[in-house]
Design a protein around this motif. Structure first.
Motif, PDB file in Angstrom:
ATOM      1  N   ALA A 114     -14.428   1.369  -9.502  1.00 37.62           N
ATOM      2  CA  ALA A 114     -13.040   1.281  -9.963  1.00 37.62           C
ATOM      3  C   ALA A 114     -12.152   2.262  -9.196  1.00 37.62           C
ATOM      4  O   ALA A 114     -11.049   1.904  -8.749  1.00 37.62           O
ATOM      5  CB  ALA A 114     -12.963   1.561 -11.468  1.00 37.62           C
ATOM      6  N   PHE A 115     -12.620   3.498  -9.028  1.00 39.81           N
ATOM      7  CA  PHE A 115     -11.861   4.486  -8.245  1.00 39.81           C
ATOM      8  C   PHE A 115     -11.668   3.998  -6.811  1.00 39.81           C
ATOM      9  O   PHE A 115     -10.591   4.111  -6.243  1.00 39.81           O
ATOM     10  CB  PHE A 115     -12.595   5.833  -8.219  1.00 39.81           C
ATOM     11  CG  PHE A 115     -12.365   6.707  -9.427  1.00 39.81           C
ATOM     12  CD1 PHE A 115     -11.609   6.272 -10.501  1.00 39.81           C
ATOM     13  CD2 PHE A 115     -12.909   7.989  -9.477  1.00 39.81           C
ATOM     14  CE1 PHE A 115     -11.401   7.085 -11.618  1.00 39.81           C
ATOM     15  CE2 PHE A 115     -12.704   8.809 -10.587  1.00 39.81           C
ATOM     16  CZ  PHE A 115     -11.956   8.358 -11.646  1.00 39.81           C
ATOM     17  N   LEU A 120      -7.970   1.883  -2.991  1.00 38.46           N
ATOM     18  CA  LEU A 120      -7.630   1.144  -1.767  1.00 38.46           C
ATOM     19  C   LEU A 120      -6.270   0.465  -1.908  1.00 38.46           C
ATOM     20  O   LEU A 120      -5.591   0.194  -0.926  1.00 38.46           O
ATOM     21  CB  LEU A 120      -8.716   0.106  -1.461  1.00 38.46           C
ATOM     22  CG  LEU A 120     -10.058   0.699  -1.024  1.00 38.46           C
ATOM     23  CD1 LEU A 120     -11.064  -0.409  -0.737  1.00 38.46           C
ATOM     24  CD2 LEU A 120      -9.891   1.605   0.195  1.00 38.46           C
ATOM     25  N   ARG A 121      -5.873   0.197  -3.151  1.00 32.02           N
ATOM     26  CA  ARG A 121      -4.553  -0.393  -3.359  1.00 32.02           C
ATOM     27  C   ARG A 121      -3.478   0.675  -3.563  1.00 32.02           C
ATOM     28  O   ARG A 121      -2.397   0.593  -3.000  1.00 32.02           O
ATOM     29  CB  ARG A 121      -4.576  -1.334  -4.563  1.00 32.02           C
ATOM     30  CG  ARG A 121      -3.207  -1.973  -4.822  1.00 32.02           C
ATOM     31  CD  ARG A 121      -3.199  -2.915  -5.996  1.00 32.02           C
ATOM     32  NE  ARG A 121      -3.722  -4.223  -5.652  1.00 32.02           N
ATOM     33  CZ  ARG A 121      -3.780  -5.245  -6.517  1.00 32.02           C
ATOM     34  NH1 ARG A 121      -3.343  -5.087  -7.753  1.00 32.02           N
ATOM     35  NH2 ARG A 121      -4.250  -6.410  -6.144  1.00 32.02           N
ATOM     36  N   TYR A 122      -3.790   1.694  -4.407  1.00 32.27           N
ATOM     37  CA  TYR A 122      -2.843   2.781  -4.662  1.00 32.27           C
ATOM     38  C   TYR A 122      -3.389   4.060  -4.046  1.00 32.27           C
ATOM     39  O   TYR A 122      -4.551   4.378  -4.251  1.00 32.27           O
ATOM     40  CB  TYR A 122      -2.630   2.973  -6.160  1.00 32.27           C
ATOM     41  CG  TYR A 122      -2.158   1.734  -6.865  1.00 32.27           C
ATOM     42  CD1 TYR A 122      -0.789   1.442  -6.954  1.00 32.27           C
ATOM     43  CD2 TYR A 122      -3.066   0.853  -7.435  1.00 32.27           C
ATOM     44  CE1 TYR A 122      -0.357   0.298  -7.597  1.00 32.27           C
ATOM     45  CE2 TYR A 122      -2.635  -0.295  -8.076  1.00 32.27           C
ATOM     46  CZ  TYR A 122      -1.281  -0.575  -8.154  1.00 32.27           C
ATOM     47  OH  TYR A 122      -0.851  -1.700  -8.782  1.00 32.27           O
ATOM     48  N   ARG A 123      -2.539   4.768  -3.318  1.00 30.78           N
ATOM     49  CA  ARG A 123      -2.976   5.984  -2.652  1.00 30.78           C
ATOM     50  C   ARG A 123      -3.616   6.986  -3.609  1.00 30.78           C
ATOM     51  O   ARG A 123      -4.758   7.407  -3.430  1.00 30.78           O
ATOM     52  CB  ARG A 123      -1.766   6.626  -1.971  1.00 30.78           C
ATOM     53  CG  ARG A 123      -2.101   7.619  -0.919  1.00 30.78           C
ATOM     54  CD  ARG A 123      -0.811   8.273  -0.417  1.00 30.78           C
ATOM     55  NE  ARG A 123      -1.051   9.697  -0.318  1.00 30.78           N
ATOM     56  CZ  ARG A 123      -1.762  10.233   0.669  1.00 30.78           C
ATOM     57  NH1 ARG A 123      -2.263   9.465   1.608  1.00 30.78           N
ATOM     58  NH2 ARG A 123      -1.990  11.524   0.699  1.00 30.78           N
ATOM     59  N   ASN A 276      -3.717  -0.325 -11.696  1.00 28.33           N
ATOM     60  CA  ASN A 276      -3.256   1.060 -11.813  1.00 28.33           C
ATOM     61  C   ASN A 276      -3.193   1.534 -13.256  1.00 28.33           C
ATOM     62  O   ASN A 276      -2.404   2.409 -13.593  1.00 28.33           O
ATOM     63  CB  ASN A 276      -1.886   1.228 -11.147  1.00 28.33           C
ATOM     64  CG  ASN A 276      -1.669   2.664 -10.697  1.00 28.33           C
ATOM     65  OD1 ASN A 276      -2.617   3.442 -10.577  1.00 28.33           O
ATOM     66  ND2 ASN A 276      -0.428   3.019 -10.452  1.00 28.33           N
ATOM     67  N   ARG A 277      -4.026   0.967 -14.114  1.00 30.58           N
ATOM     68  CA  ARG A 277      -4.091   1.453 -15.488  1.00 30.58           C
ATOM     69  C   ARG A 277      -5.356   2.298 -15.640  1.00 30.58           C
ATOM     70  O   ARG A 277      -6.308   1.933 -16.328  1.00 30.58           O
ATOM     71  CB  ARG A 277      -4.096   0.279 -16.455  1.00 30.58           C
ATOM     72  CG  ARG A 277      -2.867  -0.593 -16.270  1.00 30.58           C
ATOM     73  CD  ARG A 277      -2.751  -1.598 -17.355  1.00 30.58           C
ATOM     74  NE  ARG A 277      -2.470  -0.942 -18.625  1.00 30.58           N
ATOM     75  CZ  ARG A 277      -2.001  -1.589 -19.678  1.00 30.58           C
ATOM     76  NH1 ARG A 277      -1.774  -2.888 -19.615  1.00 30.58           N
ATOM     77  NH2 ARG A 277      -1.769  -0.960 -20.799  1.00 30.58           N
TER      78      ARG A 277
END
Lengths: 368, 368, 368
Positions: A114-115, A120-123, A276-277
């Motif tokens: 998950a991390f 990879l999507r959110y910095r 991003n939750r």
């Protein structure tokens, strides 16, 4: 979905097979198993979507941590039932392996992936560090509570201390259950804010229509049951495949089956990270581990005195306790600052790989 | 400069001496050794200065963490070569001792002295806590990766599991190398900011003239090679002296030689702390440890199958793994908040002294 | 008040009793003991009040951390004297049990109950996280310093290494004492601010009249002596009661007597938490543990060479060292963020209960 009690149902004949007709039948089985495996995998992907949506809808009203708790509860409930069946059949080693495997898969693999995929999507992804700290200390308590009876059964002659061990295990189980109940009071009643998501995710809730609470909970229960049924099939397939591939029973129980059996729940945690939750990701992955260690395990210990042919004790080998301690320590250091990135995912996955390698090569007879 | 592979070259005849002419020749040697020792020490002090200046010049362009990484790399490169020579000669125990000794000396002694001496000049010194957290979790991963094969070789009969151990060691080495490569990607590509120095140190860069990048890197490489050569001499002298003083081979390998061999690099870390550039101090000391554990060690494991008479395995005794775990845990707690003072240095040095005392009194034959 | 050296005075005849007239006399004694116990308990409650008030008065001038330090010092001073008497009588096992019991009772039980009861009055309680971090790292150092000689005496044949162990113990004691003296310098001289209370508690100081410093210190000394005397009686009663109730000597020494003997000091920590002065709570509970591990223990080691019939070594069993390590790790995670609530208290108490259960069921003969 995350632990592997289904082996309890399927395993006896496998391990029997293994000893009697080792080889011949094994070479045919996997192909059938793989066939079977494809159907539930696709279904799992679809239903994880349903679980995620239902969880989100509930979280709109209850907050992310409680949403994660519900998700974890409905995810673990079916397995609790299956573990009961296994206990009744006296398959204590399998129940033990499924407990430790589920915890390791959750705090290292599910959270790590998950991390990684979220990162990879959110910095950088933020979540509530106070909640992560509570989870970490709960897991450390769980490690202590497993390490004590494990050390006992390793160091002391069984004949002399059987009565003692029984009392110790029951005492520990009661202490853990009380701590877990108070944890729910803390989480749901007195300090829900301590687990609150950072920011609030107000915008995202508008994504879909609002479901009624009844529909949301109903969907979660239904999808969880379905996922549990699928994971049973999957786990059976995984077990056969693992045995055919020459994996040891320890590795199958602690690693292979735990990954396959926990796939649906892990998927929820990963999907949330991609949205991003992170508070819900952490609530699902770590909350589920805590539930297994502080609720499922002691309940099984207590229940074993009524339903099992012999008492179920939380006595693990050095390798299991050591792996758990290191997993929890690294989890605490990695997740303690309330901010994740892709490399933290890599770190957790690396530790999982190291532990999986260890169990893969652990000789079965001389297991310490 | 921080690990002690040079023993590999000098040691065989010493340990041979030790067994055959124990006593007589030993009493003469140290005086010569001490004579030899004085020259490189003075040279080291001067060249550490050059290394520091070159590192600073590079850091002007790359940031402190990358500067520290380069410093650590050029510091470890010569030793990697020497370790190869030692592997080829089959001196596996010495290579093992030098690895563990270098890690302990870096995270406890070098960082401790840097915190102490830096803290005596500046009341409180700030650095990037996120970077310290990454280093801590990397070191914990390193501990797990060393603990697993060590437990293996301790618990299992060697004849039965030799093939298993080989596969386990190779598997671990590959996992660690992949993690290390991704760590470099994380540090240099995706999240250089996570390692950025607090404040920026803009003023200090004006201290000297700007060097060209070529000159800076050239100086660093040159000075590092020189320091490596000097540390070889020093380590030879240290070994003779240690043996003459009646130190055990374990103590000489893990403590005495590690301190002397790592002097130049430690000096860089300390000089940076005195200049209040704590991010570089931490980058040098902890970055070097990580490099040894996650890059040098697995490379040696893999290389041993090609160049060594027998495979090199990461199997350490209880004392080594225990010392490493405690060092990493204390390092994580002490350095985790991004602020150092002189007493944190005292704490790290205290733990190093305790561990050194342990190895000093560890009986050689009955080593666990 | 927090460790149980008084057993040293009362215990020999008890344990003698235990072996010769086991049963008969035991059944009469407890009733008398319980009678005796009621008087000091009521006195203790009153005098804890005096200790708290005196500490508060001193803290008005010196700050909370120094107030806590003084409280801890006057609390530990009488026991140091009693431990000397016990050493002289050769009751080494009892002194060891009282040391480990006092540390566990302080960092888990006293702090846990203080967090719990403080948290029931105040939703969240803040304290200085930097100070908590210093305490945590000091305790980790203490664990290392106890683990090393313990591992030694477990793994090595005693006849061969007696001289070595002596030197190791003396060396460790000197290192710890130097670290402790420097810790006082750090706390009182160079960084008193690092331990400063958050906010300052100015309003609360107006609660009572200002005492003169002489009166405050005098009251603290007087009340501490009284409490020490009472805890001696209490501990004697507790020991008899424990033996009569069939508790093992290990459990009596490490758990039962430590709780009773440390009651007055624990009370101070709890009363401070109820007044929302968490920095003083932590100063008393953790400061006292540190003092026992880094001052009392090494002083006893060094003194034993002069006054005891045989040297006192810090060699504990696996169970003790393991319990201490887990207690310190959980303490570090739970207290590290500078904010407490009731559930953190529950967590610490849970771990204490688990450890107490372990010692309760630990068979005496086969103790590892």
């Amino acid at each position: 979905m995350n632990d592997a009690k289904p082996i309890a149902v399927a395993a006896p004949q496998h391990s029997h097979f293994l000893k009697t007709t080792k080889g011949i039948s094994m070479r045919i089985k996997p192909s059938i198993n793989w066939l079977f495996a494809f159907i539930p995998v696709t279904l799992a992907l679809e239903h994880a979507g349903l679980i995620v949506r239902a969880t989100e809808q509930i979280a709109t009203r209850t907050g992310d941590a409680v949403g994660g708790l519900l998700n974890a509860t409905f995810g673990n409930a079916p397995e609790l039932i299956i573990a009961f069946v296994a206990l009744k059949a006296g398959l204590l080693d399998m129940v033990r392996a499924s407990l430790i495997g589920a915890i390791l898969a959750n705090i290292l693999l599910a959270l790590g992936v998950a991390f990684l995929l979220g990162g990879l999507r959110y910095r950088d992804q933020d979540y509530n560090p106070a909640a992560a700290r509570v989870y970490s200390s709960m897991m450390l308590i769980a490690v202590v509570s497993l390490a004590v009876p494990s050390a006992f059964s390793r160091f002391f002659a069984p004949e002399e201390t059987i009565r003692q061990e029984t009392l110790l295990n029951v005492g520990l189980a009661v202490v853990l259950l009380v701590a877990y109940v108070l944890y729910l009071v803390f989480m749901l009643k007195t300090h829900p804010g301590a687990f609150a998501a950072k920011g609030g995710h107000v915008g995202e809730e508008a994504e879909g229509k609002h479901w009624s609470l009844r529909r949301a909970v109903g969907s979660l229960v239904g999808a969880s049951l379905l996922a549990a049924w699928m994971s049973e099939i999957l786990v059976g397939a995984a077990e056969g495949t693992g045995t055919a591939l020459g994996m040891s029973q320890v590795f199958i129980g602690i690693v292979f089956v735990a990954i396959v059996g926990g796939a649906a729940e892990s998927l929820s945690a990963i999907v949330m990270a991609r949205k991003n939750r992170m508070d819900m990701t952490i609530g699902i992955a770590l909350g589920s581990s805590i539930q297994i260690a502080l609720f499922v395990a002691p309940v099984l210990v207590l229940a074993s005195y009524f339903i099992a042919p012999q008492p179920f004790e939380l006595s693990f080998g050095r390798a299991e306790v050591g792996a758990l301690l290191m997993a929890v320590l690294i989890g605490a250091v990695v997740s303690g600052d309330g901010r994740s990135n892709w490399y933290k995912g890599v770190q957790l996955i690396t530790v999982y790989l190291i532990i999986a390698l260890m169990f893969y090569f652990l000789p079965e007879a001389t297991r310490p």
